[in-house]
Design a protein around this motif. Sequence first.
Motif, mmCIF file in Angstrom:
data_model
loop_
_atom_site.group_PDB
_atom_site.id
_atom_site.type_symbol
_atom_site.label_atom_id
_atom_site.label_comp_id
_atom_site.label_asym_id
_atom_site.label_seq_id
_atom_site.Cartn_x
_atom_site.Cartn_y
_atom_site.Cartn_z
ATOM 1 N N ARG A 1 59.613 31.606 46.210
ATOM 2 C CA ARG A 1 60.734 32.453 46.969
ATOM 3 C C ARG A 1 60.447 33.973 46.732
ATOM 4 N NH1 ARG A 1 65.707 29.602 47.423
ATOM 5 N NH2 ARG A 1 65.681 27.449 46.628
ATOM 6 N N PRO A 2 61.000 34.987 47.563
ATOM 7 C CA PRO A 2 60.613 36.287 47.434
ATOM 8 C C PRO A 2 60.992 36.948 46.362
ATOM 9 C CG PRO A 2 61.558 35.609 49.589
ATOM 10 C CD PRO A 2 61.522 34.270 48.769
ATOM 11 N N ARG A 3 62.059 36.405 45.559
ATOM 12 C CA ARG A 3 62.337 36.732 44.299
ATOM 13 C C ARG A 3 61.559 36.929 43.081
ATOM 14 N NH1 ARG A 3 66.380 31.714 43.419
ATOM 15 N NH2 ARG A 3 64.991 30.324 42.089
ATOM 16 N N VAL A 4 60.583 35.899 43.305
ATOM 17 C CA VAL A 4 59.322 35.926 42.132
ATOM 18 C C VAL A 4 58.611 37.186 42.403
ATOM 19 C CG1 VAL A 4 57.549 34.659 41.509
ATOM 20 C CG2 VAL A 4 59.521 33.502 42.428
ATOM 21 N N PRO A 5 58.583 38.155 41.376
ATOM 22 C CA PRO A 5 57.732 39.226 41.530
ATOM 23 C C PRO A 5 56.072 38.889 41.496
ATOM 24 C CG PRO A 5 59.318 39.330 39.350
ATOM 25 C CD PRO A 5 59.181 37.889 39.910
ATOM 26 N N GLU A 6 55.472 39.876 42.272
ATOM 27 C CA GLU A 6 54.121 39.566 42.395
ATOM 28 C C GLU A 6 53.420 39.317 41.117
ATOM 29 O OE1 GLU A 6 50.232 41.736 44.509
ATOM 30 O OE2 GLU A 6 52.300 42.785 44.418
ATOM 31 N N SER A 7 53.787 40.064 39.986
ATOM 32 C CA SER A 7 53.018 39.996 38.541
ATOM 33 C C SER A 7 53.135 38.888 38.092
ATOM 34 C CB SER A 7 53.609 41.032 37.739
ATOM 35 O OG SER A 7 55.120 41.090 37.611
ATOM 36 N N HIS A 8 54.239 38.015 38.343
ATOM 37 C CA HIS A 8 54.372 36.801 38.046
ATOM 38 C C HIS A 8 53.690 35.568 38.858
ATOM 39 C CE1 HIS A 8 58.649 37.456 35.990
ATOM 40 N NE2 HIS A 8 57.948 38.190 35.633
ATOM 41 N N ARG A 9 53.607 35.944 40.180
ATOM 42 C CA ARG A 9 52.927 35.272 40.861
ATOM 43 C C ARG A 9 51.099 35.104 40.478
ATOM 44 N NH1 ARG A 9 55.081 37.421 45.524
ATOM 45 N NH2 ARG A 9 53.260 38.303 46.244
ATOM 46 N N VAL A 10 50.994 36.289 40.130
ATOM 47 C CA VAL A 10 49.481 36.564 39.710
ATOM 48 C C VAL A 10 49.158 36.056 38.235
ATOM 49 C CG1 VAL A 10 47.655 38.197 38.741
ATOM 50 C CG2 VAL A 10 49.328 38.564 40.846
ATOM 51 N N SER A 11 50.020 35.765 37.398
ATOM 52 C CA SER A 11 49.924 35.294 36.047
ATOM 53 C C SER A 11 50.013 33.844 36.307
ATOM 54 C CB SER A 11 51.025 35.582 35.415
ATOM 55 O OG SER A 11 51.135 35.112 34.031
ATOM 56 N N LEU A 12 51.139 33.332 37.315
ATOM 57 C CA LEU A 12 50.962 31.897 37.590
ATOM 58 C C LEU A 12 49.743 31.337 38.111
ATOM 59 C CD1 LEU A 12 52.412 29.181 37.551
ATOM 60 C CD2 LEU A 12 53.494 29.992 39.800
ATOM 61 N N ALA A 13 49.190 32.123 39.151
ATOM 62 C CA ALA A 13 47.732 31.785 39.624
ATOM 63 C C ALA A 13 46.932 31.406 38.803
ATOM 64 C CB ALA A 13 47.354 32.660 40.814
ATOM 65 N N GLU A 14 46.524 32.276 37.726
ATOM 66 C CA GLU A 14 45.570 32.529 36.724
ATOM 67 C C GLU A 14 45.835 31.102 35.918
ATOM 68 O OE1 GLU A 14 46.279 36.028 34.810
ATOM 69 O OE2 GLU A 14 45.085 37.176 36.093
ATOM 70 N N ARG A 15 47.206 30.757 35.447
ATOM 71 C CA ARG A 15 47.328 29.471 34.797
ATOM 72 C C ARG A 15 47.039 28.321 35.677
ATOM 73 N NH1 ARG A 15 52.006 32.304 33.392
ATOM 74 N NH2 ARG A 15 53.534 30.844 34.579
ATOM 75 N N LEU A 16 47.624 28.397 37.004
ATOM 76 C CA LEU A 16 47.055 27.050 37.664
ATOM 77 C C LEU A 16 45.675 26.961 37.721
ATOM 78 C CD1 LEU A 16 49.830 27.419 40.344
ATOM 79 C CD2 LEU A 16 49.591 25.789 38.553
ATOM 80 N N VAL A 17 44.854 27.926 37.976
ATOM 81 C CA VAL A 17 43.459 27.781 37.968
ATOM 82 C C VAL A 17 42.786 27.343 36.640
ATOM 83 C CG1 VAL A 17 41.093 29.143 38.079
ATOM 84 C CG2 VAL A 17 43.016 29.688 39.500
ATOM 85 N N GLU A 18 43.208 27.844 35.375
ATOM 86 C CA GLU A 18 42.976 27.090 34.345
ATOM 87 C C GLU A 18 43.122 25.774 34.321
ATOM 88 O OE1 GLU A 18 41.786 26.485 30.334
ATOM 89 O OE2 GLU A 18 41.436 28.082 31.699
ATOM 90 N N ALA A 19 44.400 25.200 34.707
ATOM 91 C CA ALA A 19 44.757 23.930 34.551
ATOM 92 C C ALA A 19 43.920 23.070 35.550
ATOM 93 C CB ALA A 19 46.215 23.727 34.960
ATOM 94 N N GLU A 20 43.648 23.531 36.702
ATOM 95 C CA GLU A 20 42.680 22.708 37.463
ATOM 96 C C GLU A 20 41.327 22.739 36.828
ATOM 97 O OE1 GLU A 20 43.350 22.789 41.590
ATOM 98 O OE2 GLU A 20 41.389 23.133 42.142
ATOM 99 N N VAL A 21 40.719 23.747 36.557
ATOM 100 C CA VAL A 21 39.438 23.637 35.816
ATOM 101 C C VAL A 21 39.656 22.728 34.745
ATOM 102 C CG1 VAL A 21 37.711 24.851 34.515
ATOM 103 C CG2 VAL A 21 38.837 25.979 36.542
ATOM 104 N N ALA A 22 40.295 22.758 33.766
ATOM 105 C CA ALA A 22 40.594 21.753 32.639
ATOM 106 C C ALA A 22 40.716 20.304 33.332
ATOM 107 C CB ALA A 22 41.711 22.087 31.851
ATOM 108 N N HIS A 23 41.502 20.063 34.288
ATOM 109 C CA HIS A 23 41.609 18.714 34.909
ATOM 110 C C HIS A 23 40.464 18.105 35.397
ATOM 111 C CE1 HIS A 23 43.832 15.242 35.767
ATOM 112 N NE2 HIS A 23 43.721 15.421 37.256
ATOM 113 N N GLU A 24 39.620 19.101 35.989
ATOM 114 C CA GLU A 24 38.105 18.621 36.418
ATOM 115 C C GLU A 24 37.270 18.398 35.343
ATOM 116 O OE1 GLU A 24 37.127 18.059 39.430
ATOM 117 O OE2 GLU A 24 37.610 19.534 40.851
#
Length: 209
Positions: free
Chosen positions: A88-111
């Motif tokens: 949703r638009p209410r999520v600040p860009e800084s939160h999206r950036v941080s979440l993207a980094e955590r999801l990349v880390e989660a995907e690499v760990a799952h690989e």
Amino acid sequence: MPTLLSVDIWDTVLRRRCHPDEVKLFTARALWARRREDLRPRFGGAWSLVDARVRVESEIAQEKEAAGLDNEYSVEEVFERWLAMTLRPRVPESHRVSLAERLVEAEVAHEVRVSYADERMRRILRHHEADRLVGLSDFYLGERHLKRILGEVCGALPFERVFVSSDCGVNKMRGRLFAHVQRETLAEPGHHTHIGDNEWSDVKSPKRF
């Protein structure tokens, strides 16, 4: 003349215990579990998030081709646009950036969790006779991610570098990644041997060089 040996990564050095798309589903489930309340209403579950990610990947690939590159993209640029689309638009860009980094880390760990080493290839790599050895991969996780996965799954391997299409903007499928690697390593085509599993990307495409 120094010899160069390049080796494909997925289904050659590394193998998965699951279908590759299961990894994308895992990451979508992680996003759903962590930020369900922040997702736009039309994204009602993990599969809808996977579909959105695939659309984003296709859009970026088309944009890269229009710019004269091959249809490659990095996981970071995909996740940035994926979250902008699904949250949703209410999520600040800084939160999206941080979440993207955590999801990349989660995907690499799952690989790492779902992958295992091809023992035959590991033996070949440890006893190769080429002057230089590099990895070559058409993939959206870049060199630093693939090196981590290789290190955790296979242990120490003698790769000088791992060239990845998402880093270079060119791929094996169209052949330009082979030319790129030859320029980077100062290798002559006649002294370059490649090993891989895909009939087109790893056999017919490099034969042209």
